[in-house]
Design an enzyme around this catalytic site. Structure first.
Site, PDB file in Angstrom:
ATOM      1  N   HIS A 171      -3.001  -0.183  -2.519  1.00  0.00           N
ATOM      2  CA  HIS A 171      -4.194   0.511  -2.077  1.00  0.00           C
ATOM      3  C   HIS A 171      -5.283   0.455  -3.151  1.00  0.00           C
ATOM      4  CE1 HIS A 171      -5.861   3.517   0.747  1.00  0.00           C
ATOM      5  NE2 HIS A 171      -6.430   4.071  -0.309  1.00  0.00           N
TER       6      HIS A 171
ATOM      7  N   ASP B 109       0.841  -1.200   0.000  1.00  0.00           N
ATOM      8  CA  ASP B 109       0.000   0.000   0.000  1.00  0.00           C
ATOM      9  C   ASP B 109       0.874   1.248   0.000  1.00  0.00           C
ATOM     10  OD1 ASP B 109      -1.811   2.080   0.554  1.00  0.00           O
ATOM     11  OD2 ASP B 109      -3.077   0.788   1.790  1.00  0.00           O
TER      12      ASP B 109
END
Length: 233
Positions: free
Chosen positions: A202, A171
């Site tokens: 993400h 992420d």
């Protein structure tokens, strides 16, 4: 059946819109879907529609309403992404939690006052879902790639209901040190379960667009569905 409907604030001095998707049969539980920084856009509405098909009453509150109602942005459009960051920065998150609590109450009232309510959020909504687990009376909470949860660990003593976190290990908005702090800080909390998704970034569970990873999204969504089936029954 789905459309926007007004929800009264906790103070009762105003109202904001929430997208509401209703199942064909009477719902015994509800799910509050908390938006990303892109507003209650088509992707968030699709998630509500999916929960309604599964038999839940689903609400997606418009959390940017005090600044600009009905924001709908596309994560794959650079100008929209920049605009979304601005909306996020201007959001009062404490007020947003109160709006989420108001939505929980509205969903319960729509079910006759005694149905269970789950909360699931994405990105900004993932952070807010964790905050809601600490501050609201929802019954189960799920956060997908919540940002800044490592800075909220001091509130976890208030968590009394089940919480599920989906954490992609690559992420770009939640660096490895933040992920480690989450794992270490929440390891002893019996209410919290964390699933890691190796190498994913993400937004992997977005309903559409370039960020989506279909296999991982289906896995995470299946885990979420099983989690809610267990804790909202």
């Amino acid at each position: 059946m789905a459309d926007f409907a007004p929800v009264a604030t906790l103070e009762g001095d105003a109202s904001f819109d929430a997208y509401v998707a209703k199942p064909d049969a009477t719902a015994s539980a509800a799910i509050i879907v908390i938006q990303e920084i892109f507003g209650v856009n088509e992707g968030i509405r699709r998630k509500c529609d999916s929960w309604a098909r599964a038999g839940y009453l689903a609400y997606a509150p418009d959390l940017f309403w005090r600044e600009q109602p009905h924001v709908e942005l596309d994560a794959d459009v650079p100008a929209d992404f920049d605009a979304a960051l601005g909306h996020m920065q201007r959001l009062n998150q404490d007020q947003a939690i109160r709006d989420i609590e108001a939505t929980i109450r509205a969903a319960r009232a729509a079910m006759g006052g005694n149905g269970k309510v789950g909360v699931v959020g994405y990105c900004l909504g993932g952070r807010l879902s964790f905050m809601a687990a600490c501050r609201t009376d929802g019954d189960a909470f799920v956060a997908y790639y919540g940002v800044g949860i490592d800075g909220l660990l001091g509130e976890q003593h208030a968590i009394g209901k089940p919480v599920l976190l989906h954490v992609p290990t690559a992420d770009g908005f939640v660096p490895p040190e933040a992920q480690k702090a989450m794992h270490d800080g929440l390891a002893a909390n019996r209410h919290v379960t964390i699933h890691d998704y190796d190498g994913l970034d993400h937004g992997f569970a977005a309903e559409m667009g370039a960020r989506r990873d279909p296999a991982a999204a289906e896995l995470a969504d299946r885990r979420t569905a099983e989690f809610f089936a267990q804790h909202l029954a």
